[in-house]
Motif scaffolding. Structure first.
Motif, PDB file in Angstrom:
ATOM      1  N   ARG A  22       0.830  -1.210   0.000  1.00 37.32           N
ATOM      2  CA  ARG A  22       0.000   0.000   0.000  1.00 37.32           C
ATOM      3  C   ARG A  22       0.865   1.261   0.000  1.00 37.32           C
ATOM      4  N   CYS A  23       1.883   1.275   0.832  1.00 37.37           N
ATOM      5  CA  CYS A  23       2.791   2.419   0.910  1.00 37.37           C
ATOM      6  C   CYS A  23       3.518   2.618  -0.418  1.00 37.37           C
ATOM      7  N   PHE A  24       4.005   1.530  -1.011  1.00 39.19           N
ATOM      8  CA  PHE A  24       4.688   1.626  -2.297  1.00 39.19           C
ATOM      9  C   PHE A  24       3.772   2.207  -3.358  1.00 39.19           C
ATOM     10  N   LEU A  25       2.537   1.742  -3.413  1.00 39.89           N
ATOM     11  CA  LEU A  25       1.590   2.223  -4.419  1.00 39.89           C
ATOM     12  C   LEU A  25       1.257   3.699  -4.213  1.00 39.89           C
ATOM     13  N   TYR A  26       1.090   4.113  -2.962  1.00 36.82           N
ATOM     14  CA  TYR A  26       0.825   5.533  -2.692  1.00 36.82           C
ATOM     15  C   TYR A  26       2.020   6.391  -3.083  1.00 36.82           C
ATOM     16  N   GLU A  27       3.221   5.932  -2.784  1.00 35.62           N
ATOM     17  CA  GLU A  27       4.416   6.686  -3.161  1.00 35.62           C
ATOM     18  C   GLU A  27       4.552   6.779  -4.676  1.00 35.62           C
ATOM     19  N   LEU A  28       4.257   5.690  -5.372  1.00 36.15           N
ATOM     20  CA  LEU A  28       4.324   5.680  -6.828  1.00 36.15           C
ATOM     21  C   LEU A  28       3.298   6.650  -7.423  1.00 36.15           C
ATOM     22  N   ALA A  29       2.083   6.614  -6.905  1.00 37.24           N
ATOM     23  CA  ALA A  29       1.036   7.519  -7.395  1.00 37.24           C
ATOM     24  C   ALA A  29       1.402   8.972  -7.113  1.00 37.24           C
ATOM     25  N   THR A  30       1.953   9.240  -5.946  1.00 38.12           N
ATOM     26  CA  THR A  30       2.350  10.605  -5.587  1.00 38.12           C
ATOM     27  C   THR A  30       3.455  11.102  -6.505  1.00 38.12           C
ATOM     28  N   LYS A  31       4.424  10.252  -6.804  1.00 37.12           N
ATOM     29  CA  LYS A  31       5.514  10.630  -7.701  1.00 37.12           C
ATOM     30  C   LYS A  31       4.987  10.945  -9.094  1.00 37.12           C
TER      31      LYS A  31
END
Length: 52
Positions: A22-31
Motif C-alpha cells: 500500500r505504501c509503495f503504491l501511494y508513493e508511486l502515485a504521488t511521484k
C-alpha cells in the motif's frame, strides 16, 4: 526485458493485506502526480511567457 502484468484485482487484494505494498503504491502515485503537475506548471509558465 520482461514485463509482468498484474491484474488490478490482485493489486487491490495485495494492497489491502500488505501495508508495504500500500505504501509503495501511494508513493508511486504521488511521484507520478508530482511529475504531471511539474509538466503542467512548465507548460503554463511557457505559455504565459509567450503572451508578453
Amino acid at each position: 526485458m520482461e514485463v509482468l502484468i498484474i491484474p488490478a484485482n490482485v493489486i487491490a487484494s495485495l494492497k489491502e493485506k500488505n501495508l508495504y505494498v500500500r505504501c509503495f503504491l501511494y508513493e508511486l502515485a504521488t511521484k507520478r502526480f508530482s511529475d504531471v503537475m511539474w509538466a503542467m506548471q512548465q507548460n503554463a509558465v511557457k505559455e504565459t511567457g509567450c503572451r508578453r
